[in-house]
Scaffold this motif. Sequence first.
Motif, PDB file in Angstrom:
ATOM      1  N   PRO A 197      41.122  40.839  37.021  1.00 54.78           N
ATOM      2  CA  PRO A 197      41.402  39.715  36.127  1.00 54.78           C
ATOM      3  C   PRO A 197      40.462  39.635  34.923  1.00 54.78           C
ATOM      4  O   PRO A 197      40.881  39.273  33.830  1.00 54.78           O
ATOM      5  N   LYS A 198      39.198  39.979  35.116  1.00 60.76           N
ATOM      6  CA  LYS A 198      38.220  39.841  34.027  1.00 60.76           C
ATOM      7  C   LYS A 198      38.494  40.781  32.866  1.00 60.76           C
ATOM      8  O   LYS A 198      37.933  40.618  31.784  1.00 60.76           O
ATOM      9  N   THR A 199      39.365  41.778  33.060  1.00 58.77           N
ATOM     10  CA  THR A 199      39.594  42.773  32.012  1.00 58.77           C
ATOM     11  C   THR A 199      40.843  42.500  31.189  1.00 58.77           C
ATOM     12  O   THR A 199      41.091  43.205  30.210  1.00 58.77           O
ATOM     13  N   LEU A 200      41.643  41.497  31.545  1.00 52.53           N
ATOM     14  CA  LEU A 200      42.886  41.253  30.819  1.00 52.53           C
ATOM     15  C   LEU A 200      42.588  40.709  29.431  1.00 52.53           C
ATOM     16  O   LEU A 200      41.536  40.119  29.169  1.00 52.53           O
ATOM     17  N   VAL A 232      45.799  43.255  39.283  1.00 52.01           N
ATOM     18  CA  VAL A 232      47.078  42.813  38.724  1.00 52.01           C
ATOM     19  C   VAL A 232      47.836  44.018  38.167  1.00 52.01           C
ATOM     20  O   VAL A 232      47.319  44.761  37.337  1.00 52.01           O
ATOM     21  N   LEU A 233      49.062  44.186  38.645  1.00 50.15           N
ATOM     22  CA  LEU A 233      49.995  45.148  38.060  1.00 50.15           C
ATOM     23  C   LEU A 233      50.999  44.350  37.242  1.00 50.15           C
ATOM     24  O   LEU A 233      51.723  43.509  37.778  1.00 50.15           O
ATOM     25  N   SER A 234      51.029  44.585  35.934  1.00 50.00           N
ATOM     26  CA  SER A 234      51.903  43.820  35.046  1.00 50.00           C
ATOM     27  C   SER A 234      53.198  44.583  34.791  1.00 50.00           C
ATOM     28  O   SER A 234      53.173  45.762  34.429  1.00 50.00           O
ATOM     29  N   LEU A 235      54.310  43.883  34.967  1.00 48.88           N
ATOM     30  CA  LEU A 235      55.642  44.436  34.734  1.00 48.88           C
ATOM     31  C   LEU A 235      56.385  43.523  33.764  1.00 48.88           C
ATOM     32  O   LEU A 235      55.924  42.423  33.458  1.00 48.88           O
ATOM     33  N   GLU A 265      32.490  49.389  40.433  1.00 49.71           N
ATOM     34  CA  GLU A 265      32.060  49.169  39.055  1.00 49.71           C
ATOM     35  C   GLU A 265      33.221  49.334  38.072  1.00 49.71           C
ATOM     36  O   GLU A 265      33.116  48.934  36.912  1.00 49.71           O
ATOM     37  N   ASN A 266      34.316  49.946  38.517  1.00 50.26           N
ATOM     38  CA  ASN A 266      35.477  50.122  37.652  1.00 50.26           C
ATOM     39  C   ASN A 266      36.157  48.783  37.387  1.00 50.26           C
ATOM     40  O   ASN A 266      36.127  47.875  38.213  1.00 50.26           O
ATOM     41  N   ASP A 267      36.784  48.676  36.228  1.00 47.89           N
ATOM     42  CA  ASP A 267      37.492  47.454  35.864  1.00 47.89           C
ATOM     43  C   ASP A 267      38.927  47.460  36.373  1.00 47.89           C
ATOM     44  O   ASP A 267      39.703  46.542  36.079  1.00 47.89           O
TER      45      ASP A 267
END
Length: 262
Positions: free
Chosen positions: A8-11, A61-64, A161-163
């Motif tokens: 979520p922090k990367t959206l 989150v996978l966005s479609l 550590e990955n986003d």
Amino acid sequence: MKLKFSKPKTLNDPLEFNPLIKNLSDPDFYKYSRNNGRIQKSEAQKLYDDVLKPRINKYGVLSLSTNEKSYSMWNFYSNGHRGMLLEFNNDFLEKASFKIVSGKTPMEVDYTNDISIEAKKLKEMKYNDEELVKILFRKKYKVWEAEKEYRVISEIDSDSENDFALLDYDPSMLRSVIFGANMEPSLKKKTMDYLKSYNVKLCQSFILKDLISDNPSDFIEYLDLTEEKNRPILDSIADLPSEVFISNNQFLSEPIFKNSKS
């Protein structure tokens, strides 16, 4: 093959997963302070950082979308048409090997201008994870409404550590793959080779230069490369430069080559 589930922090919307934490009883709840020359967080920010953020970032989150001809999304999310669009079968989540917390069908996003949670309930941990998914993962502000987004929420490694997390999926979940107009021919060929043993329709997107319209979606069209009339394009897909697919409307009904047999 793998699907990208983003933390979520990367959206890209700074308001997303950053709800208004309501506390009407404390007038200083949102105020910052200074102590020995150092800025101290507000109570609202402390609550978000210490309680809410750790809970939501254990999910990906996978966005479609159902808007497959969105001109803006092709540009934003496929790196200027350099990527591809994946169309999934309606029941694709039934074959998923990753752990889904949003149900066996993609969760439709609710576009609203009110995304808030109660400070007291959050502090007392009275929101369970299912409630938080409904409040935070299902809602976006109305400014994004044209994206017609659906979401799949999965548990991921929150300590990584990955986003994002790359989760395996079976290519049989796919109905079609649509190549971007600017996609490298070598990547198209690699994708075709990988999918040749699967029943997946291959399509090529075109961006039309000779169209006059106020609707951005009208400028994108798709050719089904599995149709016999489009076989010359399919056979030459690894050699055709991207400028062929940013072209004129005539290529949707006429052969690209002067001699379609060559």
